[in-house]
Motif scaffolding. Structure first.
Motif, short mmCIF file in Angstrom:
data_model
loop_
_atom_site.label_atom_id
_atom_site.label_comp_id
_atom_site.label_asym_id
_atom_site.label_seq_id
_atom_site.Cartn_x
_atom_site.Cartn_y
_atom_site.Cartn_z
N GLU A 28 192.58 -13.93 -52.16
CA GLU A 28 192.04 -14.94 -52.65
C GLU A 28 191.45 -16.00 -52.46
O GLU A 28 190.29 -16.86 -52.89
N ASP A 29 192.53 -16.79 -51.45
CA ASP A 29 192.02 -18.25 -51.10
C ASP A 29 190.68 -18.28 -50.58
O ASP A 29 189.91 -19.15 -50.30
N LYS A 30 190.97 -16.79 -49.71
CA LYS A 30 189.36 -17.19 -48.94
C LYS A 30 188.28 -16.53 -49.42
O LYS A 30 187.12 -17.56 -49.02
N SER A 31 188.38 -16.19 -51.13
CA SER A 31 187.11 -15.83 -51.68
C SER A 31 187.15 -17.40 -51.95
O SER A 31 185.83 -17.29 -52.34
N LEU A 32 187.70 -17.90 -52.15
CA LEU A 32 187.58 -19.51 -53.89
C LEU A 32 186.69 -20.29 -52.46
O LEU A 32 186.28 -20.57 -52.79
N SER B 260 185.09 -19.09 -49.53
CA SER B 260 184.23 -19.03 -49.78
C SER B 260 183.01 -19.20 -50.77
O SER B 260 181.41 -19.58 -50.86
N MET B 261 183.13 -18.94 -51.56
CA MET B 261 182.65 -19.82 -53.62
C MET B 261 182.74 -21.27 -53.67
O MET B 261 181.34 -21.65 -53.57
N ASN B 262 182.68 -22.14 -52.51
CA ASN B 262 183.51 -23.24 -53.04
C ASN B 262 181.84 -23.26 -51.86
O ASN B 262 180.80 -24.76 -52.08
N ASN B 263 182.15 -23.26 -50.84
CA ASN B 263 181.37 -23.59 -49.79
C ASN B 263 179.89 -22.45 -50.31
O ASN B 263 178.27 -23.51 -49.61
N GLY C 162 168.04 -19.66 -53.28
CA GLY C 162 169.20 -20.03 -54.69
C GLY C 162 169.74 -19.19 -54.70
O GLY C 162 171.54 -18.55 -55.48
N LYS C 163 169.05 -18.29 -55.53
CA LYS C 163 169.55 -16.81 -56.09
C LYS C 163 170.10 -15.76 -55.48
O LYS C 163 171.19 -15.76 -56.41
N GLU C 164 170.12 -16.21 -54.53
CA GLU C 164 170.89 -15.04 -53.01
C GLU C 164 171.99 -15.70 -53.47
O GLU C 164 173.24 -14.71 -53.53
N LEU C 165 172.28 -16.76 -53.29
CA LEU C 165 173.93 -18.01 -52.96
C LEU C 165 174.66 -17.77 -54.60
O LEU C 165 175.09 -17.29 -54.84
N LEU D 186 182.17 -12.90 -55.81
CA LEU D 186 183.36 -13.71 -55.10
C LEU D 186 184.36 -13.79 -56.02
O LEU D 186 185.45 -13.30 -56.07
N TYR D 187 183.15 -14.16 -57.53
CA TYR D 187 183.91 -14.60 -58.34
C TYR D 187 184.59 -13.12 -59.27
O TYR D 187 185.56 -12.88 -59.87
N ALA D 188 183.32 -11.94 -59.20
CA ALA D 188 184.17 -10.89 -59.34
C ALA D 188 185.16 -10.20 -58.74
O ALA D 188 186.57 -9.38 -59.25
#
Length: 221
Positions: A31-35, A37-40, A169-172, A179-181
């Protein structure tokens, strides 16, 4: 036998609780890794997409200014070519600075190719501008048409870069949604594990009480 059976049951429960704890820790790490990655992804959205898109728009504005200078030079038949050339040089340096900054951001292969083409077109365009300022007469329609064509080609290249910015941008955004899912799934699993741990604790308490009751009855008899 009862004591041995009780120890065996407790060992199984302890092992199960240990496995649940290990799973919880693993899920937390994922979960931390996903967060992260989402932040990045959001940081990249700002630094590598939104800011460069604004920079490309700024380049377009500078090109408009340069075109106006050329038109003014032609229309008024200004003899001070050196002054016009100086103003053009200032704007060329601004464009070079913006593109250098743009080149330092994360670029996909299409963007790298388009950026290189843009730089080559700008070099050719600047030579045409110099020629229009110093060598071309104000009534030389062909020379100024060539300059306008070069200008339009540069704008097409800028437009292509902007479209690429939008697509990436759409891909990001899709990556962030994925990642949120994933974090929602991890949270759901943690919730289920919490329920399982609760059930196990209640079961242990009831089992312990049952053993005490049996032991008391055994002692009374």
């Amino acid at each position: 036998m009862k004591i041995a059976f009780s120890i065996q049951q407790k060992a199984k429960i302890a092992l199960l609780l240990f496995c649940i704890m290990a799973c919880t820790i693993l899920i937390r790490l994922l979960e931390d890794k996903s967060l992260n990655s989402m932040n990045n992804a959001f940081i990249s959205m700002y630094n590598d997409r939104l800011v460069p898109a604004a920079d490309l728009f700024y380049v377009s504005e500078i090109l408009f200014e340069k075109r106006d200078l050329i038109e003014k030079h032609r229309r008024l038949n200004i003899s001070e070519a050196e002054q016009t050339a100086k103003l053009m040089t200032i704007r060329n340096l601004k464009i070079d600075s913006v593109l250098k900054k743009y080149g330092q951001t994360f670029l996909v292969s299409d963007e790298k190719s388009s950026l290189q083409q843009l730089k080559q077109k700008l070099i050719t365009h600047q030579e045409l501008e110099k020629d229009a300022i110093f060598n071309t007469k104000h009534n030389d329609v062909f020379a100024f048409e060539e300059l306008n064509y070069s200008y339009k080609e540069i704008l097409k290249n800028l437009s292509l870069l902007t479209k690429t910015q939008t697509l990436v941008g759409k891909e990001l955004i899709k990556e962030s949604e994925s990642l949120y899912a994933g974090t929602k799934i991890y949270s759901a699993i943690q919730f289920v594990l919490a329920i399982v741990i609760g059930i196990l604790i209640v079961s242990i308490i009831f089992a312990s009480n049952a053993i005490k009751v049996k032991q008391e009855k055994f002692n009374l008899n």
